[in-house]
Design an enzyme around this catalytic site. Structure first.
Site, PDB file in Angstrom:
ATOM      1  N   LYS A 182     -11.210  89.510   0.348  1.00 33.05           N
ATOM      2  CA  LYS A 182     -12.339  89.927   1.200  1.00 33.05           C
ATOM      3  C   LYS A 182     -13.467  88.883   1.154  1.00 33.05           C
ATOM      4  O   LYS A 182     -14.112  88.608   2.170  1.00 33.05           O
ATOM      5  CB  LYS A 182     -12.880  91.292   0.737  1.00 33.05           C
ATOM      6  CG  LYS A 182     -12.140  92.470   1.349  1.00 33.05           C
ATOM      7  CD  LYS A 182     -12.634  92.731   2.776  1.00 33.05           C
ATOM      8  CE  LYS A 182     -11.981  93.881   3.479  1.00 33.05           C
ATOM      9  NZ  LYS A 182     -10.578  93.872   3.701  1.00 33.05           N
TER      10      LYS A 182
ATOM     11  N   LYS B 215       1.584  92.093   5.611  1.00 35.24           N
ATOM     12  CA  LYS B 215       1.890  93.517   5.755  1.00 35.24           C
ATOM     13  C   LYS B 215       1.182  94.089   6.981  1.00 35.24           C
ATOM     14  O   LYS B 215       0.235  93.488   7.482  1.00 35.24           O
ATOM     15  CB  LYS B 215       1.445  94.262   4.498  1.00 35.24           C
ATOM     16  CG  LYS B 215      -0.049  94.124   4.238  1.00 35.24           C
ATOM     17  CD  LYS B 215      -0.481  94.819   2.973  1.00 35.24           C
ATOM     18  CE  LYS B 215      -1.940  94.610   2.705  1.00 35.24           C
ATOM     19  NZ  LYS B 215      -2.846  95.711   2.964  1.00 35.24           N
TER      20      LYS B 215
ATOM     21  N   LYS C  96      -4.712  97.845   9.137  1.00 37.80           N
ATOM     22  CA  LYS C  96      -5.535  98.494  10.155  1.00 37.80           C
ATOM     23  C   LYS C  96      -6.340  97.465  10.942  1.00 37.80           C
ATOM     24  O   LYS C  96      -6.553  97.617  12.125  1.00 37.80           O
ATOM     25  CB  LYS C  96      -6.516  99.460   9.493  1.00 37.80           C
ATOM     26  CG  LYS C  96      -5.834 100.712   9.004  1.00 37.80           C
ATOM     27  CD  LYS C  96      -6.818 101.866   9.003  1.00 37.80           C
ATOM     28  CE  LYS C  96      -6.653 102.702   7.760  1.00 37.80           C
ATOM     29  NZ  LYS C  96      -7.347 102.140   6.586  1.00 37.80           N
TER      30      LYS C  96
HETATM   31  P1  AMP Z   1      -6.101 101.466   3.535  1.00 36.92           P
HETATM   32  O1  AMP Z   1      -5.570 101.379   4.937  1.00 36.92           O
HETATM   33  O2  AMP Z   1      -6.288 100.111   2.922  1.00 36.92           O
HETATM   34  O3  AMP Z   1      -7.284 102.351   3.406  1.00 36.92           O
HETATM   35  O4  AMP Z   1      -4.933 102.113   2.679  1.00 36.92           O
HETATM   36  C1  AMP Z   1      -4.573 103.470   2.725  1.00 36.92           C
HETATM   37  C2  AMP Z   1      -3.244 103.668   2.031  1.00 36.92           C
HETATM   38  O5  AMP Z   1      -2.183 103.075   2.801  1.00 36.92           O
HETATM   39  C3  AMP Z   1      -3.158 103.036   0.649  1.00 36.92           C
HETATM   40  O6  AMP Z   1      -2.428 103.910  -0.197  1.00 36.92           O
HETATM   41  C4  AMP Z   1      -2.392 101.758   0.874  1.00 36.92           C
HETATM   42  O7  AMP Z   1      -1.681 101.334  -0.276  1.00 36.92           O
HETATM   43  C5  AMP Z   1      -1.433 102.189   1.984  1.00 36.92           C
HETATM   44  N1  AMP Z   1      -1.024 101.019   2.803  1.00 36.92           N
HETATM   45  C6  AMP Z   1      -1.805 100.292   3.642  1.00 36.92           C
HETATM   46  N2  AMP Z   1      -1.085  99.315   4.245  1.00 36.92           N
HETATM   47  C7  AMP Z   1       0.192  99.443   3.791  1.00 36.92           C
HETATM   48  C8  AMP Z   1       1.417  98.749   4.050  1.00 36.92           C
HETATM   49  N3  AMP Z   1       1.497  97.757   4.939  1.00 36.92           N
HETATM   50  N4  AMP Z   1       2.533  99.169   3.391  1.00 36.92           N
HETATM   51  C9  AMP Z   1       2.483 100.193   2.500  1.00 36.92           C
HETATM   52  N5  AMP Z   1       1.372 100.890   2.219  1.00 36.92           N
HETATM   53  C10 AMP Z   1       0.231 100.523   2.851  1.00 36.92           C
END
Ligand code: AMP
Length: 326
Positions: free
Chosen positions: A107, A189, A192
């Site tokens: 970040k 990966k 969002k």
């Molecule tokens: P975030 O979108 O960063 O707030 O993440 C929310 C949840 O989604 C967390 O548990 C992350 O580990 C999971 N997550 C986000 N992106 C991925 C991805 N590409 N593959 C697996 N898990 C993900």
């Protein structure tokens, strides 16, 4: 206990890394799932849009099968106690270890003009959210492994200094490896906010899904048996394993081994299986998202359950730290 930031539309990574397991856990455990709106402030979003993003994440979680009656489904900022626990834990977190966190370094590279203290202490706030409910199992994707390690460290330091209050939390995927859903372009990966054309969102309409999948990187295919699979092809197989039938996967694996695979056909199959998987979730989520009265009730009920647990934990925290005097 687990959370998702309201920083954009939920995608396949959020589903297979997190929400799918929330739904599996809800019948067996006392669960707390939140929309991490405070965490999203570390990247300075326009807060006028936060409410609709929070609503979207709630609606998408419910559309995936999460039942607000069974779990505490709440919004992070509604639990004011978290700020207090975050403060105590901050005194037990060291600058050096926080600076070494991979997500902080990423970040800091992405937003060099906004390396704020909240970004540095992001894992401390996350630990406060988890420890607040004295949670042991934290269903998250692979990218969260390091943060969970830090939450364990902070819990242990607190227990050691003041007395046993917190169990050790651990990243959880029913004994399996934590999931990482790859992006469609073969690099990194699904996410969002980055890589949007290579990420499949639960809100994507059928044609967008088809277009994104058909654009995924491929090549002319193997010419000799035993050719190792390039990363971007392996990713396509990995995505297929999430949504396609075993027969389809076996068919394309054999075609690869025998050097007669047609990636166009494979992507068409994958696209249709993705459409079949995503479209019912999208439709349900849209219906729920527009029902503001219902979402308000969900948030109130969730906050009530989460607050009850938070108040109990904080009473104990103030007791063991001795910070309950007059
Ligand atoms: P975030 O979108 O960063 O707030 O993440 C929310 C949840 O989604 C967390 O548990 C992350 O580990 C999971 N997550 C986000 N992106 C991925 C991805 N590409 N593959 C697996 N898990 C993900």
């Amino acid at each position: 206990m687990s959370g998702i930031r309201p920083t954009g539309f939920l995608h396949l990574g959020n589903y297979f890394g997190a929400v799918k397991n929330y739904v599996k856990l809800q019948d067996q455990f006392n669960c707390y799932f939140m929309v991490a709106d405070l965490h999203s402030l570390t990247t300075h979003p326009d807060t006028r849009e936060l409410k609709s993003h929070v609503h979207r994440v709630l609606a998408e979680n419910i559309a995936c099968g999460l039942d607000p009656e069974k779990v505490a489904l709440y919004c992070q900022s509604h639990i004011r106690e978290t700020g207090e626990l975050y403060l105590y834990l901050n005194m037990l977190a060291y600058k050096g270890e926080l600076e070494k966190t991979t997500t902080f370094k990423d970040k800091a590279r992405q937003q060099p003009e906004n390396i704020n203290a909240g970004l540095l202490t992001y894992p401390v706030l996350q630990a406060a959210d988890i420890l607040m409910h004295r949670a042991s199992l934290v269903p998250v994707g692979k990218d969260q492994e390091q943060h969970l390690e830090m939450a364990r460290t902070f819990a242990n330091r607190f227990n050691h200094r003041y007395g046993e209050v917190f169990p050790e939390p651990a990243a959880y995927n029913f004994g399996e490896e934590l999931v990482k859903v790859p992006s469609l372009d073969g690099t990194g990966k699904m996410s969002k906010s980055e890589n949007q054309l290579a990420t499949l969102y639960l809100a994507d309409d059928d044609d967008v899904i088809r277009k994104k999948v058909m654009k995924a990187k491929t090549d002319a295919g193997p010419t000799e048996p035993g050719t190792p699979m390039p990363d971007y092809i392996e990713n396509l197989f990995q995505l297929m394993k999430l949504v396609s039938s075993e027969d389809q996967i076996a068919y394309f694996e054999e075609a690869y081994r025998e050097c007669r695979i047609r990636y166009g056909d494979m992507k068409k199959q994958l696209a249709e299986d993705m459409v079949k998987f995503i479209s019912p979730i999208r439709e349900r989520a849209e219906e729920i998202r527009t029902n503001q009265g219902y979402l308000r009730q969900v948030m109130e009920l969730g906050a009530e359950k989460a607050r009850a647990s938070a108040v109990e934990t904080m009473n104990e925290v103030r007791q063991v730290t001795g910070l309950n005097y007059y």
